[in-house]
Scaffold this motif. Sequence first.
Motif, PDB file in Angstrom:
ATOM      1  N   PHE A 104       0.835  -1.207   0.000  1.00 42.04           N
ATOM      2  CA  PHE A 104       0.000   0.000   0.000  1.00 42.04           C
ATOM      3  C   PHE A 104       0.866   1.252   0.000  1.00 42.04           C
ATOM      4  O   PHE A 104       1.806   1.358   0.786  1.00 42.04           O
ATOM      5  CB  PHE A 104      -0.913   0.031   1.231  1.00 42.04           C
ATOM      6  N   GLY A 105       0.536   2.154  -0.894  1.00 41.38           N
ATOM      7  CA  GLY A 105       1.241   3.438  -0.941  1.00 41.38           C
ATOM      8  C   GLY A 105       0.324   4.560  -0.517  1.00 41.38           C
ATOM      9  O   GLY A 105       0.112   5.516  -1.262  1.00 41.38           O
ATOM     10  N   VAL A 106      -0.245   4.441   0.675  1.00 49.64           N
ATOM     11  CA  VAL A 106      -1.203   5.435   1.174  1.00 49.64           C
ATOM     12  C   VAL A 106      -0.560   6.167   2.354  1.00 49.64           C
ATOM     13  O   VAL A 106       0.076   5.538   3.195  1.00 49.64           O
ATOM     14  CB  VAL A 106      -2.492   4.724   1.661  1.00 49.64           C
ATOM     15  N   ASP A 107      -0.731   7.484   2.404  1.00 51.74           N
ATOM     16  CA  ASP A 107      -0.235   8.228   3.571  1.00 51.74           C
ATOM     17  C   ASP A 107      -1.008   7.789   4.811  1.00 51.74           C
ATOM     18  O   ASP A 107      -2.238   7.737   4.787  1.00 51.74           O
ATOM     19  CB  ASP A 107      -0.428   9.737   3.371  1.00 51.74           C
ATOM     20  N   LEU A 108      -0.269   7.497   5.873  1.00 58.27           N
ATOM     21  CA  LEU A 108      -0.915   7.102   7.125  1.00 58.27           C
ATOM     22  C   LEU A 108      -0.676   8.173   8.183  1.00 58.27           C
ATOM     23  O   LEU A 108       0.383   8.789   8.231  1.00 58.27           O
ATOM     24  CB  LEU A 108      -0.345   5.766   7.629  1.00 58.27           C
ATOM     25  N   ASP A 109      -1.679   8.393   9.010  1.00 59.20           N
ATOM     26  CA  ASP A 109      -1.552   9.267  10.176  1.00 59.20           C
ATOM     27  C   ASP A 109      -1.532   8.345  11.394  1.00 59.20           C
ATOM     28  O   ASP A 109      -2.527   7.690  11.698  1.00 59.20           O
ATOM     29  CB  ASP A 109      -2.741  10.226  10.221  1.00 59.20           C
ATOM     30  N   TRP A 110      -0.405   8.307  12.094  1.00 60.79           N
ATOM     31  CA  TRP A 110      -0.196   7.347  13.183  1.00 60.79           C
ATOM     32  C   TRP A 110      -0.653   7.875  14.533  1.00 60.79           C
ATOM     33  O   TRP A 110      -0.329   7.305  15.571  1.00 60.79           O
ATOM     34  CB  TRP A 110       1.295   6.988  13.263  1.00 60.79           C
ATOM     35  N   ARG A 111      -1.407   8.956  14.568  1.00 62.04           N
ATOM     36  CA  ARG A 111      -1.641   9.615  15.856  1.00 62.04           C
ATOM     37  C   ARG A 111      -2.483   8.801  16.836  1.00 62.04           C
ATOM     38  O   ARG A 111      -2.513   9.123  18.013  1.00 62.04           O
ATOM     39  CB  ARG A 111      -2.270  10.984  15.649  1.00 62.04           C
ATOM     40  N   LEU A 112      -3.169   7.774  16.369  1.00 66.68           N
ATOM     41  CA  LEU A 112      -3.981   6.992  17.306  1.00 66.68           C
ATOM     42  C   LEU A 112      -3.192   5.874  17.983  1.00 66.68           C
ATOM     43  O   LEU A 112      -3.755   5.016  18.645  1.00 66.68           O
ATOM     44  CB  LEU A 112      -5.217   6.429  16.603  1.00 66.68           C
ATOM     45  N   THR A 113      -1.866   5.893  17.798  1.00 63.57           N
ATOM     46  CA  THR A 113      -1.034   4.918  18.504  1.00 63.57           C
ATOM     47  C   THR A 113       0.261   5.626  18.889  1.00 63.57           C
ATOM     48  O   THR A 113       0.613   6.639  18.310  1.00 63.57           O
ATOM     49  CB  THR A 113      -0.744   3.686  17.631  1.00 63.57           C
ATOM     50  N   ASN A 114       0.929   5.116  19.899  1.00 63.69           N
ATOM     51  CA  ASN A 114       2.198   5.747  20.271  1.00 63.69           C
ATOM     52  C   ASN A 114       3.038   4.787  21.118  1.00 63.69           C
ATOM     53  O   ASN A 114       2.586   3.702  21.469  1.00 63.69           O
ATOM     54  CB  ASN A 114       1.950   7.059  21.037  1.00 63.69           C
ATOM     55  N   GLY A 115       4.257   5.202  21.404  1.00 61.95           N
ATOM     56  CA  GLY A 115       5.137   4.450  22.290  1.00 61.95           C
ATOM     57  C   GLY A 115       5.440   3.049  21.771  1.00 61.95           C
ATOM     58  O   GLY A 115       5.652   2.839  20.577  1.00 61.95           O
ATOM     59  N   PHE A 116       5.421   2.101  22.703  1.00 69.31           N
ATOM     60  CA  PHE A 116       5.754   0.725  22.355  1.00 69.31           C
ATOM     61  C   PHE A 116       4.789   0.161  21.318  1.00 69.31           C
ATOM     62  O   PHE A 116       5.182  -0.547  20.385  1.00 69.31           O
ATOM     63  CB  PHE A 116       5.731  -0.136  23.623  1.00 69.31           C
ATOM     64  N   ARG A 117       3.508   0.523  21.484  1.00 65.76           N
ATOM     65  CA  ARG A 117       2.511   0.004  20.524  1.00 65.76           C
ATOM     66  C   ARG A 117       2.824   0.463  19.111  1.00 65.76           C
ATOM     67  O   ARG A 117       2.715  -0.304  18.162  1.00 65.76           O
ATOM     68  CB  ARG A 117       1.112   0.477  20.918  1.00 65.76           C
ATOM     69  N   ARG A 118       3.227   1.697  18.997  1.00 66.58           N
ATOM     70  CA  ARG A 118       3.570   2.185  17.662  1.00 66.58           C
ATOM     71  C   ARG A 118       4.776   1.431  17.116  1.00 66.58           C
ATOM     72  O   ARG A 118       4.820   1.081  15.929  1.00 66.58           O
ATOM     73  CB  ARG A 118       3.857   3.689  17.706  1.00 66.58           C
ATOM     74  N   GLY A 119       5.766   1.157  17.997  1.00 63.58           N
ATOM     75  CA  GLY A 119       6.940   0.391  17.566  1.00 63.58           C
ATOM     76  C   GLY A 119       6.539  -0.980  17.033  1.00 63.58           C
ATOM     77  O   GLY A 119       7.045  -1.438  16.004  1.00 63.58           O
ATOM     78  N   VAL A 120       5.607  -1.616  17.745  1.00 61.71           N
ATOM     79  CA  VAL A 120       5.128  -2.933  17.307  1.00 61.71           C
ATOM     80  C   VAL A 120       4.451  -2.825  15.938  1.00 61.71           C
ATOM     81  O   VAL A 120       4.669  -3.645  15.042  1.00 61.71           O
ATOM     82  CB  VAL A 120       4.149  -3.518  18.349  1.00 61.71           C
TER      83      VAL A 120
END
Lengths: 197, 184
Positions: A104-120
Amino acid sequence: MSSDRSTPTDPDWDAIRARLASRAEREGLLDVAVERHESPLGGLLIAATADGVARLGLPSEDEDEVLAELAARVSPRVLRASRPALADARHQLDEYFAGNRRHFGVDLDWRLTNGFRRGVLEATAAIPYGETGTYTSVATAAGSPAAVRAAGTALATNPIPILIPCHRVLRSDGEIGNYRGGREAKVTLLELEAGGR
Amino acid sequence: MSRNRRTPDSLPPFERIVAEHGPGLLRFCVSRAGSGGEDVFQETMIAALRAYPELREPDAAGSWLFAIAARKVIDAGRSAARAPRPIGDPGGAIDAASPPLPPPEYDREVWTAVAALPPKQREAVGLRFIADLSHAEIGEAMGTSAEAARRNVFEGLRRLRVDGVGGVDGVGDLTEPAGGASHD
């Protein structure tokens, strides 16, 4: 989606709503645009901020709850509307489900996750199409090999399933494991990718 | 009668406001502003969307919207009278740069009591006393007859009195004046 509020029958209503949405966009008041999209799994709800797709609701999720979550965690300025990031995502999802897209070549906004969860989830996003990882491997990639349960939680709360392919993460003993959208949906996606390899 | 479950940061998505109140608001705007009705509707929704994150009482959202609309109708009438536009000029009658309206003032305790009313009565009482609509207009907004609107307002007020809200300061505003339907 489980709920579908009855909509007015006035044929002009959709056009009036579309004009409202495009004016809101022009005036910078459309913080979250959401659209439904039909897929082989069922109806998806896709939400995009100005930065990209922030949320993908699976058929197992309650649509009103997804909207309420977006209102509480991103902005209450949520409207049903189209937006280039949504059009891209919908087009690419169609190609993916047709077996014609592996990445997928779609821009993602990661703001609903952070920290360790985002790393995973970032480690999960790196698993190629048609391949699988384990809860241990994504926990390790995120820097905490022992945090296997926390990795499971991160995947279970993945805000953008399919686009962040948490369905590619299996249990270390080979069991398929849980999925936010239900075990059956996970199997469907894995079989799709196995066939398209 | 506490319905204060919500915290200020848990407003419902604006989408829900549009779905619940949009059709009635559009009917109201068209009935008040004629062919300019959609423009008034759009101006109202944009002003509301701009101010929405500051709305402190989500239960009052419907009345708040209609109060904005009522002022937009007046603005549109004034602009049209001041500077008549050529026929066919779309939507020029309303100043797009007009500042966003603050939510109308209302007494919080009174609203808490109003918020506990059954939905139709709550809506009707809010439209009558916050948005200052006539019974006929409330009927249009809610898709009922003026008579049904009058009954909803009446029953809502009666229930507020039974609940003892009559003693709360400010509820004097929630008393129908004699012949209160005068502008029907």
